[in-house]
Design a protein around this motif. Structure first.
Motif, PDB file in Angstrom:
ATOM      1  N   ASN A 101       0.834  -1.198   0.000  1.00 18.34           N
ATOM      2  CA  ASN A 101       0.000   0.000   0.000  1.00 18.34           C
ATOM      3  C   ASN A 101       0.869   1.248   0.000  1.00 18.34           C
ATOM      4  O   ASN A 101       1.937   1.290   0.620  1.00 18.34           O
ATOM      5  N   THR A 114      -8.204  -0.235   6.035  1.00  9.96           N
ATOM      6  CA  THR A 114      -8.242  -1.164   4.907  1.00  9.96           C
ATOM      7  C   THR A 114      -6.879  -1.771   4.647  1.00  9.96           C
ATOM      8  O   THR A 114      -6.742  -2.987   4.439  1.00  9.96           O
ATOM      9  N   ALA A 115      -5.840  -0.940   4.700  1.00 13.19           N
ATOM     10  CA  ALA A 115      -4.482  -1.419   4.435  1.00 13.19           C
ATOM     11  C   ALA A 115      -4.010  -2.392   5.505  1.00 13.19           C
ATOM     12  O   ALA A 115      -3.450  -3.454   5.193  1.00 13.19           O
ATOM     13  N   HIS A 117      -5.813  -4.145   7.561  1.00  9.77           N
ATOM     14  CA  HIS A 117      -6.635  -5.364   7.534  1.00  9.77           C
ATOM     15  C   HIS A 117      -6.144  -6.307   6.438  1.00  9.77           C
ATOM     16  O   HIS A 117      -6.077  -7.528   6.638  1.00  9.77           O
ATOM     17  N   LYS A 118      -5.789  -5.762   5.299  1.00 14.34           N
ATOM     18  CA  LYS A 118      -5.261  -6.574   4.206  1.00 14.34           C
ATOM     19  C   LYS A 118      -3.987  -7.291   4.634  1.00 14.34           C
ATOM     20  O   LYS A 118      -3.799  -8.486   4.371  1.00 14.34           O
TER      21      LYS A 118
END
Length: 258
Positions: A101, A114-115, A117-118
């Protein structure tokens, strides 16, 4: 917990990133902080982070140089780049080095969540941890047959994630609110091996991975795989594997395979 190295030469931003991790990513632990690339690389020579989070613009070594060198050192390292500069060229080059990211300052909370969690999903998959499970520290002391299997599964996952941590029976039993003797019996009944035998297996597999995938010194491999005595580690390794740690690295290291 998953290990994070933060690299940022502005103290206010560094403190903010650490606080952001504490608030939004309880499964992540900041194990090191560096103000520049050289300091970060020195840290990584004796410590293996799961995640590197770095700024692009730093005074003595830019973040892209750092991520390229970090990629050479640890090919499977997951990385996030943060920058106040939105030029496409920075993002393109970061992705070439396998950065997952590229986030712009000021980091928006939703993009950060989001980053991270990925990355957690990728690490869960790497270490064989179910994404829907964490170690449950509030379970009832008594377990039915289904709860017993889940308890032992969670304990095994915790051990795999913390091979260099405090894995004494009393410590783990306290985490799951069970009597140590009772937990020991449950573990043997469910797995067919003793609690200590499983820990030894996990630590040996971690040591093998470090030998093959890193250039850490043997005593650092011993420490990071939970072996307090490098001398004892080398003796046990030879007895169990049939080669010395150095011989094993020479035979199976990633560099030999390339």
């Amino acid at each position: 917990m998953y290990r994070v190295l933060l690299v940022e030469d502005e103290r206010v931003i560094l403190d903010g990133l650490r606080e952001l991790i504490i608030q939004t990513a309880p499964e992540f632990l900041v194990i090191g902080e560096a103000s520049g690339g050289t300091e970060a690389l020195d840290f990584m020579r004796s410590n293996v982070p799961d995640v590197l989070i770095t700024d692009i613009r730093m005074r003595e070594m830019d973040g892209l140089t750092l991520v390229s060198k970090a990629r050479e050192m640890y090919p499977e390292l997951l990385m996030i780049v943060i920058s106040g500069y939105g030029e496409f060229e920075y993002a393109r080059r970061a992705m070439e080095y396998g950065v997952l990211n590229y986030l712009l300052k000021p980091v928006e909370l939703q993009e950060w969540v989001t980053a991270i969690h990925k990355i957690q999903l990728l690490l869960n998959r790497r270490y064989g941890v179910s994404s829907s499970q964490t170690l449950d520290t509030t379970r009832e002391a008594q377990c039915n047959s289904g709860d017993t299997r889940k308890t032992i599964r969670d304990v095994k996952e915790y051990i795999r994630l913390h091979p260099d941590g405090d894995l004494r029976l009393q410590t783990i039993a306290a985490l799951v609110h069970l009597n140590p003797t009772y937990l020991s019996q449950l573990f043997k009944n469910e797995t067919g091996i003793t609690f200590s035998e499983y820990i030894a297996e996990v630590r040996m597999e971690r040591a093998k991975w470090l030998l093959v995938n890193t250039q850490l010194k043997i005593y650092d491999v011993a420490r990071l795989s939970g072996h307090q005595s490098p001398k004892h580690f080398m003796l046990v390794f030879k007895q169990q594997v049939g080669w010395t740690a150095g011989e094993y690295r020479n035979r199976f290291s990633r560099d030999k395979q390339l």
